[in-house]
Design a protein around this motif. Sequence first.
Motif: not given
Length: 76
Positions: A12-16, A23, A39
């Motif tokens: 998700t966008a919360a996974d960095r 992202q 990324c």
Amino acid sequence: MTTVLTPASQLTAADRCDRCGAQAYLRVVLLSGGELLFCAHHGRKFEPELKKIAAEIQDETERLTAVPNTVSEEER
């Protein structure tokens, strides 16, 4: 051979990215346990080394070029 005990959830966008904080689109499950998130840029950059230590690589980079579903004028 890759054995997966539980299906990996979608990133998700919360996974960095662990390298730069962008992202994450790749999850690398390590043979030694644990996981790394990358990324698309860093996933490609480190791919040869990651393949040597990965039990599984979840690659969702195709989402970067996917065309989103849109509602046509007729469906509104």
